[in-house]
Design a protein around this motif. Structure first.
Motif, PDB file in Angstrom:
ATOM      1  N   LEU A  51      -1.365  16.263   0.835  1.00 51.33           N
ATOM      2  CA  LEU A  51      -0.724  16.767   2.045  1.00 51.33           C
ATOM      3  C   LEU A  51       0.740  17.103   1.782  1.00 51.33           C
ATOM      4  O   LEU A  51       1.243  18.130   2.274  1.00 51.33           O
ATOM      5  CB  LEU A  51      -0.846  15.740   3.176  1.00 51.33           C
ATOM      6  N   LEU A  52       1.428  16.285   1.007  1.00 51.61           N
ATOM      7  CA  LEU A  52       2.797  16.613   0.635  1.00 51.61           C
ATOM      8  C   LEU A  52       2.846  17.938  -0.127  1.00 51.61           C
ATOM      9  O   LEU A  52       3.718  18.785   0.132  1.00 51.61           O
ATOM     10  CB  LEU A  52       3.403  15.498  -0.212  1.00 51.61           C
ATOM     11  N   LYS A  55       9.063  24.184   5.548  1.00 54.60           N
ATOM     12  CA  LYS A  55      10.134  23.856   6.503  1.00 54.60           C
ATOM     13  C   LYS A  55       9.715  22.746   7.461  1.00 54.60           C
ATOM     14  O   LYS A  55      10.091  22.741   8.636  1.00 54.60           O
ATOM     15  CB  LYS A  55      10.591  25.103   7.260  1.00 54.60           C
ATOM     16  N   ILE A  56       8.909  21.827   6.943  1.00 52.60           N
ATOM     17  CA  ILE A  56       8.467  20.650   7.699  1.00 52.60           C
ATOM     18  C   ILE A  56       8.996  19.418   6.979  1.00 52.60           C
ATOM     19  O   ILE A  56       8.754  19.243   5.780  1.00 52.60           O
ATOM     20  CB  ILE A  56       6.927  20.585   7.780  1.00 52.60           C
ATOM     21  N   ALA A  57       9.705  18.556   7.699  1.00 52.70           N
ATOM     22  CA  ALA A  57      10.238  17.341   7.092  1.00 52.70           C
ATOM     23  C   ALA A  57       9.160  16.275   6.990  1.00 52.70           C
ATOM     24  O   ALA A  57       8.174  16.280   7.744  1.00 52.70           O
ATOM     25  CB  ALA A  57      11.420  16.822   7.912  1.00 52.70           C
ATOM     26  N   ILE A  58       9.339  15.331   6.078  1.00 49.97           N
ATOM     27  CA  ILE A  58       8.492  14.147   6.003  1.00 49.97           C
ATOM     28  C   ILE A  58       9.281  12.985   6.588  1.00 49.97           C
ATOM     29  O   ILE A  58      10.472  12.820   6.315  1.00 49.97           O
ATOM     30  CB  ILE A  58       8.033  13.862   4.549  1.00 49.97           C
ATOM     31  N   ASP A  59       8.612  12.198   7.409  1.00 50.72           N
ATOM     32  CA  ASP A  59       9.260  11.141   8.183  1.00 50.72           C
ATOM     33  C   ASP A  59       8.929   9.773   7.596  1.00 50.72           C
ATOM     34  O   ASP A  59       7.762   9.430   7.420  1.00 50.72           O
ATOM     35  CB  ASP A  59       8.768  11.236   9.629  1.00 50.72           C
ATOM     36  N   ILE A  68       0.862  -1.177   0.000  1.00 52.80           N
ATOM     37  CA  ILE A  68       0.000   0.000   0.000  1.00 52.80           C
ATOM     38  C   ILE A  68       0.898   1.227   0.000  1.00 52.80           C
ATOM     39  O   ILE A  68       1.639   1.463   0.952  1.00 52.80           O
ATOM     40  CB  ILE A  68      -0.946   0.016   1.212  1.00 52.80           C
ATOM     41  N   GLY A  69       0.830   1.984  -1.061  1.00 57.03           N
ATOM     42  CA  GLY A  69       1.733   3.110  -1.234  1.00 57.03           C
ATOM     43  C   GLY A  69       1.091   4.441  -0.910  1.00 57.03           C
ATOM     44  O   GLY A  69       0.206   4.547  -0.050  1.00 57.03           O
ATOM     45  N   ILE A  90       6.387   8.466  -1.646  1.00 60.19           N
ATOM     46  CA  ILE A  90       6.711   9.797  -1.122  1.00 60.19           C
ATOM     47  C   ILE A  90       7.904  10.381  -1.866  1.00 60.19           C
ATOM     48  O   ILE A  90       7.876  11.532  -2.333  1.00 60.19           O
ATOM     49  CB  ILE A  90       6.996   9.730   0.391  1.00 60.19           C
ATOM     50  N   LEU A  91       8.956   9.599  -1.992  1.00 58.81           N
ATOM     51  CA  LEU A  91      10.170  10.088  -2.650  1.00 58.81           C
ATOM     52  C   LEU A  91       9.908  10.413  -4.114  1.00 58.81           C
ATOM     53  O   LEU A  91      10.366  11.444  -4.629  1.00 58.81           O
ATOM     54  CB  LEU A  91      11.282   9.049  -2.517  1.00 58.81           C
TER      55      LEU A  91
END
Length: 329
Positions: A163-164, A171-175, A154-155, A187-188
């Motif tokens: 949201l991305l 200035k908010i990182a994605i974890d 599930i991607g 995501i990448l």
């Protein structure tokens, strides 16, 4: 060894929100209680706003935002909000700085809420807490944004993309710590395809090269974090280190240095309230070597036989310091 410590993940806020009579200084309840953090010389602690996937997730996230603000008021002599100025002089600081993060975007928008709720609630939490350091789209399970680390195949979903897009340039990182491999890849790819300005981290993850577990990073995704200038916070939970070997955390840390992640590795201990956890096989959650936040100096002493003083400083605070200084400026 009393180096300043930056830790990128703990669940103090969910403890304060969920447990009756909870107090941030209660050391018999939680391993990241404020006295433990002080003893460990922690100078910056990221406090996760954690929610599960359920109908009350947005209310729980809001409550934890309020608990963050109250924490700063209740302990104003000892705590402050993390910012660039604090980080620049972290070796001179007497107080502990804190900053909030989102663990599971279900706290921004439950499954049936309009996607606009996620944007509005994120903005509200930023206003309440002063800053959001990073967002995890999922926790262990699937939600409207994508697949968690215990799901297969599930991607990234359409709402995850939205949201991305919304946090681009904020200035908010994605974890990546709680993503399925498919979600991490999605995501990448979405960041690259859209040319989005979103830093990539793994706030509390170990290495599959040492311990094969879905919660741990493959070398492929660790390389992606490295190439994108992110950080990887080593997790202290026994289940993600080795079920039986107390010193395995040393192997995970040394693996990072041996595998080219010297400028990425930091601490992401993942201390949380464990007393009500139903799966007794998970107890004890932490080996004595890292059983609470006071243990950082002793852990660094154990690593001193294999790492230089410069490498120990990178692990303790410099890698995370450098990441957040370049992200927040």
């Amino acid at each position: 060894m009393k180096l300043p410590i930056i830790d990128t993940h703990c669940d103090l806020l969910s403890y304060l929100a969920k447990v009756p009579d909870a107090r941030a200084d209660r050391t018999d309840d939680i391993a990241c209680a404020l006295p433990f953090l002080k003893q460990g010389n922690v100078k910056m602690q990221i406090l996760a706003i954690y929610t599960d996937v359920y109908s009350g997730s947005m209310e729980m996230a809001k409550l934890q935002g309020q608990k963050f603000k109250q924490l700063l008021e209740d302990f104003k002599e000892d705590l402050c909000l993390a910012n660039v100025e604090f980080l620049q002089r972290i070796t001179e600081q007497d107080r502990l700085s804190v900053v909030a993060a989102i663990e599971n975007a279900a706290g921004l928008a439950s499954e049936k809420a309009p996607i606009q709720a996620a944007f509005d609630n994120l903005d509200a939490l930023i206003k309440e807490t002063g800053r959001i350091a990073y967002i995890s789209l999922t926790h262990h399970t699937e939600n409207r944004f994508g697949g968690g680390n215990y799901t297969e195949g599930i991607g990234l979903k359409a709402d995850g993309k939205k949201l991305l897009d919304y946090i681009d340039g904020k200035k908010i990182a994605i974890d990546l710590s709680h993503t399925s491999d498919s979600l991490a890849e999605g995501i990448l790819n979405h960041i690259d395809k859209g040319g989005l300005e979103i830093p990539v981290i793994a706030s509390h993850s170990n290495f599959r090269g040492i311990w094969e577990h879905k919660r741990n990073l493959s070398d492929e995704f660790a390389q992606e974090v490295m190439m994108r200038g992110g950080i990887i916070g080593v997790n202290f939970l026994r289940a993600f280190l080795d079920n039986d070997e107390p010193t395995r955390i040393l192997d995970h840390i040394l693996y990072a240095f041996e595998s080219g992640f010297e400028d990425q590795i930091c601490f992401g201990a993942d201390f949380f309230y464990t007393k009500d956890f139903p799966d007794k096989s998970r107890h004890p959650f932490y080996f004595p070597i890292v059983e609470d936040a006071s243990r950082y100096p002793a852990l660094l002493e154990k690593l001193a036989d294999n790492l230089t003083s410069g490498q120990l400083q990178k692990l303790a605070y410099q890698n995370a310091q450098s990441f957040f200084l370049k992200t927040w400026v």
